[in-house]
Design an enzyme around this catalytic site. Structure first.
Site, short mmCIF file in Angstrom:
data_model
loop_
_atom_site.label_atom_id
_atom_site.label_comp_id
_atom_site.label_asym_id
_atom_site.label_seq_id
_atom_site.Cartn_x
_atom_site.Cartn_y
_atom_site.Cartn_z
CG ASP A 289 -1.96 1.09 1.20
OD1 ASP A 289 -3.16 0.76 1.14
OD2 ASP A 289 -1.58 2.29 1.20
CG ASP B 98 -3.10 3.51 -2.20
OD1 ASP B 98 -4.14 2.83 -2.08
OD2 ASP B 98 -2.54 4.08 -1.26
CD GLU B 99 -5.70 -1.56 -0.18
OE1 GLU B 99 -5.94 -2.24 0.80
OE2 GLU B 99 -6.48 -0.68 -0.58
P1 TTP Z 1 -5.39 5.09 1.49
O1 TTP Z 1 -4.36 4.08 1.11
O2 TTP Z 1 -6.45 4.69 2.46
O3 TTP Z 1 -4.70 6.38 2.13
P2 TTP Z 1 -3.33 7.09 1.76
O4 TTP Z 1 -2.59 6.35 0.69
O5 TTP Z 1 -3.59 8.54 1.48
O6 TTP Z 1 -2.54 7.03 3.11
P3 TTP Z 1 -1.89 5.74 3.84
O7 TTP Z 1 -2.13 4.55 2.95
O8 TTP Z 1 -0.44 6.06 3.97
O9 TTP Z 1 -2.58 5.64 5.14
O10 TTP Z 1 -6.11 5.62 0.20
C1 TTP Z 1 -5.42 5.80 -1.03
C2 TTP Z 1 -5.90 7.03 -1.74
O11 TTP Z 1 -7.30 6.94 -1.96
C3 TTP Z 1 -5.68 8.31 -0.96
O12 TTP Z 1 -4.39 8.87 -1.18
C4 TTP Z 1 -6.78 9.19 -1.46
C5 TTP Z 1 -7.89 8.24 -1.84
N1 TTP Z 1 -8.92 8.29 -0.78
C6 TTP Z 1 -9.99 9.15 -0.93
O13 TTP Z 1 -10.12 9.81 -1.96
N2 TTP Z 1 -10.92 9.22 0.09
C7 TTP Z 1 -10.80 8.51 1.24
O14 TTP Z 1 -11.66 8.62 2.14
C8 TTP Z 1 -9.69 7.62 1.38
C9 TTP Z 1 -9.52 6.80 2.64
C10 TTP Z 1 -8.78 7.55 0.35
MG MG Z 2 -2.30 4.25 0.82
#
Ligand code: TTP
Ligand code: MG
Length: 406
Positions: free
Chosen positions: A9, A104-105
């Site tokens: 991720d 992103d995962e």
């Molecule tokens: P995440 O992987 O949940 O969050 P992140 O990558 O920003 O942070 P981290 O993994 O380090 O905790 O989500 C990936 C992307 O998806 C995030 O950059 C933006 C988008 N997203 C939204 O648009 N709305 C949301 O509520 C969430 C959780 C994520």
């Molecule tokens: Mg992320």
């Protein structure tokens, strides 16, 4: 033999893409989601911003109050989609058993790959290195014998983490963690468990099965298995989606027909462009409405000929909408449109018809211009009311809630 599964991720994904492209943003509190004076929420916050309590889902106005010095960025989905594609391509170089979960995962099954890299740990280091070198992004990786434990491990290791849970150690790894860390436990489940005095995954893992089933039905059994670090789900490539849809919730409930139609037309164009991009045609068009009291209905219509033009999608959706509106219900809270029963484009009798041919060419031409100059480079007449309300970006209008849900 135990499987070896990675969950990868990216850290603060949207923000990190912005920081990779603009060095001035690095090391600063940065928020992607929009300007702080707008309705809307934080989509992604840099780890520097998280120190001030900012997190995804927080209203932008609250984020501004807590951290006025943060840089607030509108964001652009096309940049994130490109970065995501390159990220997935890197992962696919390491193993063919790749299952993307979101932009992103992803899960990667790497069972037996240690002989190539020395160890699975070394392999994860190599993956992180390539992502850093080629994309300027930071990935956190969890390694375990099953999906659920790998996912918890990557989350726990953030940011810039790498955490391996040895086979046999799954249960004791999960046991001390709060239940909210377990995938599948949302706010509602957490509240119910909390009411039962269950706060850790370890406590959940020894709850009697009958009690779990009585509260959560069939998913109670899955929760218990997950809590014990048992998860047989395979890493599977995603099946091709069987439908495409877009929906949005209005800022205020409405009965205004021209507004409803403008939104329907816009969402229909988003659906149409994805349908054509996938090289498919649809047999069925579905309208979705949610009324002010949250009653939700869907109405479908099967086309006489499969189609992928914006016109066919909108015209069908608009007819379904008209039928609903004449029944004079309450104001509408959410509108959505989708297509399903997707088929490969066949030879069309219609193509003998020059007007159908011209429509087809028109759609192709619009797609070409939008691909090059952005979605709002062309706005069709019916969508113009949206232009006065929503800021156009290169990926279309920023509606009150995203139109990107599937
Ligand atoms: P995440 O992987 O949940 O969050 P992140 O990558 O920003 O942070 P981290 O993994 O380090 O905790 O989500 C990936 C992307 O998806 C995030 O950059 C933006 C988008 N997203 C939204 O648009 N709305 C949301 O509520 C969430 C959780 C994520
Ligand atoms: Mg992320």
């Amino acid at each position: 033999m135990a499987r070896q599964i990675m969950h990868i991720d990216l850290d603060a994904f949207f923000v990190s893409v912005e920081q990779a492209l603009n060095p001035e943003l690095r090391g600063k509190p940065v928020v992607v989601g929009g300007r702080p004076d707008r309705r809307g929420v934080v989509a992604s916050a840099s780890y520097e911003a998280r120190r001030f309590g900012l997190h995804a889902g927080m209203p932008l106005t609250t984020a501004y109050r807590l951290c006025p010095q943060a840089v607030f960025i509108e964001g652009s989905f096309s940049k994130y989609r490109d970065a995501s594609q390159r990220f997935m391509n890197i992962l696919a170089d390491f193993s063919p058993y790749l299952e993307p979960l979101s932009l992103d995962e992803a899960y990667l099954d790497v069972t037996g790959f240690e002989s190539i890299y020395g160890s699975i740990h070394q392999m994860a280091v190599a993956i992180k290195q390539r992502i850093r070198n080629e994309l300027g992004l930071c990935a956190s990786i969890g390694i375990a014998s099953c999906k659920v434990v790998a996912k918890v491990a990557s989350e726990l290791s953030k940011p810039d983490g790498l955490l391996e849970v040895a086979a046999g150690g799954e249960r004791s790894f999960l046991a001390p963690l709060p239940i909210a860390k377990l995938p599948g436990i949302g706010k509602k489940t957490e509240r119910v468990l909390d009411g039962l005095g269950i706060t850790t995954i370890g406590e959940l893992s020894i709850m009697p099965l009958d009690a779990l089933k009585s509260h959560f039905g069939a998913s109670g059994e899955i929760l218990r298995r997950f809590a014990n670090g048992i998860d047989d789900r395979k890493v599977e490539p995603p099946a091709a989606a069987k439908s495409i849809s877009r929906e949005t919730t209005f800022g205020r409930d409405t009965r205004d027909r021209s507004w409803l139609k403008a939104t329907l037309r816009y969402l229909g164009e988003r659906v149409g462009s994805e349908l054509r991009q996938r090289g498919k045609q649809a047999r069925c068009v579905t309208l979705k409405l949610r009324y002010a009291d949250f009653t939700t209905i869907t109405r479908s219509h099967t086309l006489s000929q499969p189609s992928h033009t914006d016109q066919a999608i909108f015209d069908t959706g608009a007819k379904l909408l008209k039928r609903e509106l004449t029944q004079g219900k309450q104001p509408i809270r959410l509108i959505g449109i989708g297509v399903s029963n997707l088929v490969e484009p066949g030879r069309q009798l219609d193509m003998l018809d020059t007007s159908a041919q011209r429509l087809e060419q028109l759609n192709r031409a619009i797609d070409r211009i939008r691909n090059k100059y952005g979605f709002t480079a062309i706005q069709t007449g019916r969508t113009l009311p949206l232009k006065d309300i929503f800021p156009p970006t290169d990926n279309g209008y920023t509606l009150h809630t995203p139109s990107l849900s599937r």
